[in-house]
Structure formats: C-alpha cells, structure tokens
Design an enzyme around this catalytic site. Structure first.
Site, PDB file in Angstrom:
ATOM      1  N   HIS A   1      -9.278  -3.856  -1.325  1.00 21.03           N
ATOM      2  CA  HIS A   1      -8.195  -3.069  -0.712  1.00 21.03           C
ATOM      3  C   HIS A   1      -8.552  -1.572  -0.710  1.00 21.03           C
ATOM      4  O   HIS A   1      -8.443  -0.906   0.321  1.00 21.03           O
ATOM      5  CB  HIS A   1      -6.879  -3.309  -1.471  1.00 21.03           C
ATOM      6  N   GLU A   2      -8.999  -1.076  -1.881  1.00 21.57           N
ATOM      7  CA  GLU A   2      -9.321   0.356  -1.977  1.00 21.57           C
ATOM      8  C   GLU A   2     -10.583   0.696  -1.184  1.00 21.57           C
ATOM      9  O   GLU A   2     -10.656   1.734  -0.538  1.00 21.57           O
ATOM     10  CB  GLU A   2      -9.487   0.787  -3.446  1.00 21.57           C
TER      11      GLU A   2
ATOM     12  N   CYS B   1       0.844  -1.202   0.000  1.00 21.22           N
ATOM     13  CA  CYS B   1       0.000   0.000   0.000  1.00 21.22           C
ATOM     14  C   CYS B   1       0.875   1.246   0.000  1.00 21.22           C
ATOM     15  O   CYS B   1       1.883   1.290   0.712  1.00 21.22           O
ATOM     16  CB  CYS B   1      -0.897  -0.018   1.242  1.00 21.22           C
TER      17      CYS B   1
ATOM     18  N   HIS C   1     -10.043   1.459   2.391  1.00 20.41           N
ATOM     19  CA  HIS C   1      -9.583   2.831   2.691  1.00 20.41           C
ATOM     20  C   HIS C   1     -10.758   3.773   2.935  1.00 20.41           C
ATOM     21  O   HIS C   1     -10.613   4.769   3.649  1.00 20.41           O
ATOM     22  CB  HIS C   1      -8.739   3.387   1.536  1.00 20.41           C
TER      23      HIS C   1
HETATM   24 ZN   LIG Z   1      -3.789   1.071   0.052  1.00 17.85          ZN
END
Ligand SMILES: [Zn+2]
Length: 178
Positions: A143-144, A101, A147
């Site tokens: 993953h995104e 990341c 966030h």
């Molecule tokens: Zn990330």
C-alpha cells in the site's frame, strides 16, 4: 519538535507523481521529514504513511503497524522509516482484504495483495536492509510502496463492487464482530 503536517488528498497532483530517490539520507532536512512523517502518521492513527502524502515527492515510507479491529493479529511495530525501497521478490498468491487511506478518507475497498514480499530499503541511518514481509505487513508495504509510484489502493481493486463508504464499512465490521 516534530510537526503534524497536512495530508494531501487524492486529486492533489503529487499523489499521482513518481517519487524521487533520496540522495542523502543523513541530511538534516530528510531526518526532520522522517520525524514529521512519524508524528503525522501516529497522530492520524494510521498504520503507515508515504512522503508524497505530506507534499514531498521522495521515496520515503513509514510503517507503524499495531493490532486493530480489522487486523487483530497485526504485529506491534515501532514506526519504521523505509527509504528508497525496492521489491526483490514476491509470491504470485494474492489475497483480498479491506484497506483505507489517509489520502482517501471515507472510502474502503477490498484490495488484492501478494501475501509474501521480499524487499530491500535503507533505514534512517543509511544502512541497507533486506526484509521479508508476510500477510498484513506485506499488504501494508505494498500500500505504502504504491504511493511512491503514484498509485492508490482503489487503482488495484478488481471491481467497483469492492469499494464501499466508511459508514457501511463500520456497519460491516460490527456485524463481523457480533
Ligand atoms: Zn495510503
């Protein structure tokens, strides 16, 4: 001209905040932010980025997949903005694979992710899209998306034994190729 923005790192409070919905996708500030996110993602050689990583607590993510050493079969994809995304469905099956990341440079970890996920989002023209992502793209989306809810990939590891440093990761990758 799109700008390369500073990437906030783990420890910055915004990385742990839940991002707000974007009320007006066509607003000039939002369109500029999307351009800047794409620029920052591409120049950082990332396959994705989320708005909180560049200091904006808004539900916008970029997916910009391309084949790479770890995922040689990752699809080539024009950088795409996903706004106000939500998960509709996913299969229970999870697979562990390596992630890194831009907000946690130097760290890699094996992260379990669903291999199939159906999502809804708005594109940068404000049109609603329903899409199924599998395998690498499913992993990238998750993953995104994390966030946007204040989570990072190390929150998802099963064991601290699955976390390693970049230098050893590179060594491991070289061994796999040999
Ligand atoms: Zn990330």
């Amino acid at each position: 001209m799109p700008q390369h923005l500073e990437i906030f790192q783990l420890g910055a409070p915004i990385i742990r905040m839940v991002a707000k919905r974007v009320p007006d996708i066509k607003a000039v500030e939002i369109q500029t932010l999307i351009d800047d996110m794409i620029q920052t993602c591409v120049e950082s050689k990332g396959v994705g980025i989320a708005a909180p990583q560049i200091g904006h607590s808004l539900a916008i993510m970029i997916m910009a997949s391309y084949p790479n050493t770890r995922y040689p079969y990752a699809p080539q994809m024009e950088p795409t903005a996903l706004i106000n995304p939500r998960v509709i469905d996913y299969t229970e099956e999870q697979v562990k694979d390596w992630e890194g990341c831009l907000s946690l440079p130097g760290i890699r970890a094996l992260v379990p992710r669903h291999t199939y996920i159906e999502v809804q989002y708005f594109d940068r023209e404000g049109r609603e899209q329903t899409v199924v992502f599998r395998d690498f793209l499913a992993r990238l989306f998750q993953h995104e998306y994390d966030h946007l809810i204040g989570k990072v990939f190390i929150d998802r590891v099963e064991s601290t034994q699955d976390v390693i440093m970049e230098k050893e990761y590179q060594r491991l990758m070289r061994k796999e190729i040999d």
